[in-house]
Design a protein around this motif. Sequence first.
Motif: not given
Lengths: 384, 384
Positions: A5-12
Amino acid sequence: MPQPADAKDLRTLETPALILDRLKMNDNIARMRSHLAQLGVAFRPHVKTSKSIDVVRRTIGAGTGPVTVSTLKEAEYFFGYGFTDILYAVGITPNKFAHVFDLCARGVALTVILDSREMAEALAAHAQGRAARPEVMIEIDCDGHRSGVQPGSGELLAIAQRLAAGGLTLKGVITHAGNSYSCKSTEDIAAMARQERDAAVGCARILREQGYSCPEVSVGSTPTAYFATDLTGVTEVRAGVFVFGDLVMNGLGVVAPQDIAVSVLACVIGHQKEKGWTIVDAGWMAMSRDRGTSRQRVDQGYGAVCDVSGAILEDIIMIDANQEHGVIAHRSRDPEKTPYFPAGTLLRILPNHACATCAQHDRYHVVAGDGSAIDDVWPRFQGW
Amino acid sequence: MPQPADAKDLRTLETPALILDRLKMNDNIARMRSHLAQLGVAFRPHVKTSKSIDVVRRTIGAGTGPVTVSTLKEAEYFFGYGFTDILYAVGITPNKFAHVFDLCARGVALTVILDSREMAEALAAHAQGRAARPEVMIEIDCDGHRSGVQPGSGELLAIAQRLAAGGLTLKGVITHAGNSYSCKSTEDIAAMARQERDAAVGCARILREQGYSCPEVSVGSTPTAYFATDLTGVTEVRAGVFVFGDLVMNGLGVVAPQDIAVSVLACVIGHQKEKGWTIVDAGWMAMSRDRGTSRQRVDQGYGAVCDVSGAILEDIIMIDANQEHGVIAHRSRDPEKTPYFPAGTLLRILPNHACATCAQHDRYHVVAGDGSAIDDVWPRFQGW
């Protein structure tokens, strides 16, 4: 399954995932709108490429506007967001009449298309006793690639006569130069744009000479829209894939590779080092089976490979795909020429055909430029 | 968009729509289960083909059982229905570790696969301090088609050593003879089945000789599962597409065309009579772009055409496809040989590859035999 839910970056993100660079998209939109404005013609974007309100709002500019759809599900979805001027640009079939008339009764100014007396009569029969009706455009076959009345054929007037007899409104003529996707040069595309215009304008003239009102002359495909220089007599242009661009459009000279706004984020699973293969977790389910560039001068396999920032890795492509596996290698297949991407490396794969690749996903992870920050998540829909 | 809520008959559906004949499916399931029972080996069906609880319950027999998945979304979905013995048969990547360990913490006996020391070390590092962990199988490359450790390579023992050092449980070895899809005869498939078994059993022996416990030896593909005659040393077989069958499996001699349980219902839009073309409203969006039979003796285009009852129309195929249009013609392209299907005719198109075609749809319209009554609607899911 929801991404973290907190994916704010491609790396996550979990991979595969569909990435959309909104700056590139905005540039593609501005370029098409500016070109059509210069030609003095209205724009009715085809929303089948994005199937996303977020993308289409940015395409239209603001609010709502005329759109082209490829399914009644698209019509329902965009009507739900207030769009009422909708052209359903796939030949209508009798088993969709009830749905079409229901949309009209609910307030959609829906236009359907057909190319035979048979279908005109069936539609007219269904319309009897129904006040809210679709308008109708006659499809013209400008290049032999698919549906439509042949420009010189008597079928054109015969259909117009059946529509009039049935009390249906002939809104105009429509054509699509689908063969523009097979052109070998931009000069060929420009010639195809003239052919597309001439076929539609010529049919409109025949109808008008026989006393039929034919207010609209609708043409378009992304290649012919971009390379048209004179659209005299045309009232609106349709185009869809321009909004994202893809490798097929790049092969046609329509967009530069760095203009392609969508890509699939993939992660390196492992290697077959002797062969120079890197295996990633995006296969044909994530890329689609589209191999549109296989008929072009440069075959891009299942896609062209970029690093996680979107920078193109020259001559590195997806040479093969299984359901959830892609094989990455140098286009020469020379193992010495394939860089080593450690397991866990993130790569971005540019698609052959944006319509087909995006259709495999239910959302866009939106980035802006070459950073890895995710600005937003825009849903999209699938199916019928 | 929902189909008419009261659609109880194929003739009332909007097209395109995915049709599943449950009697044919049941026969395919019974045949595979009986064959594997005769070979004395356990079955772990691959649920990536159907992505449907309704199909998988009928495959398992009753309740729950061991399954193979191709995505963590499948794992989540089937866990939601009580399945806990789940093999995720695509090489694990670090950006999925958190999700995998979370599934384990929630009660899934999840097995992941990998084929490098690199990934074994990364997984072991992530496992530190976490009680609920996945078990691990080492992937073996039995036929050079994709991922996996080469059977003779020292990597096998090196991975086992890294897993043991990291406190991870080596559950066994796994291989998939994907090249069986390219076999030219059923004898070739039988030979491929032996090769698949020998690679996996041989690697298990090497591991055991070095003192590693390697309880499971997992092999499988639909073709090799059907043509295997001796699976001594193998503990479980995986297969997916057998449940529906498709034209690629037919080309391999695995199923008869009349055994193919899924098809796409399409409606005739119109014609290009001079060319012998019938245009239908199922294109590559409904069929997928899969052209698997193009490499076989009989190229079936984008699919083989049946009447609405499912009876095959000899030599009538989908010769081309656009996004929402299919072109139907005689395989010879001879206009004289194409029957005339009036506008509005319903046809059913058998797919090249059931996994790819079904993936384009969100539900199965279930029929039983050659009638047009719809028994049931089974949802399926898409994406990741």
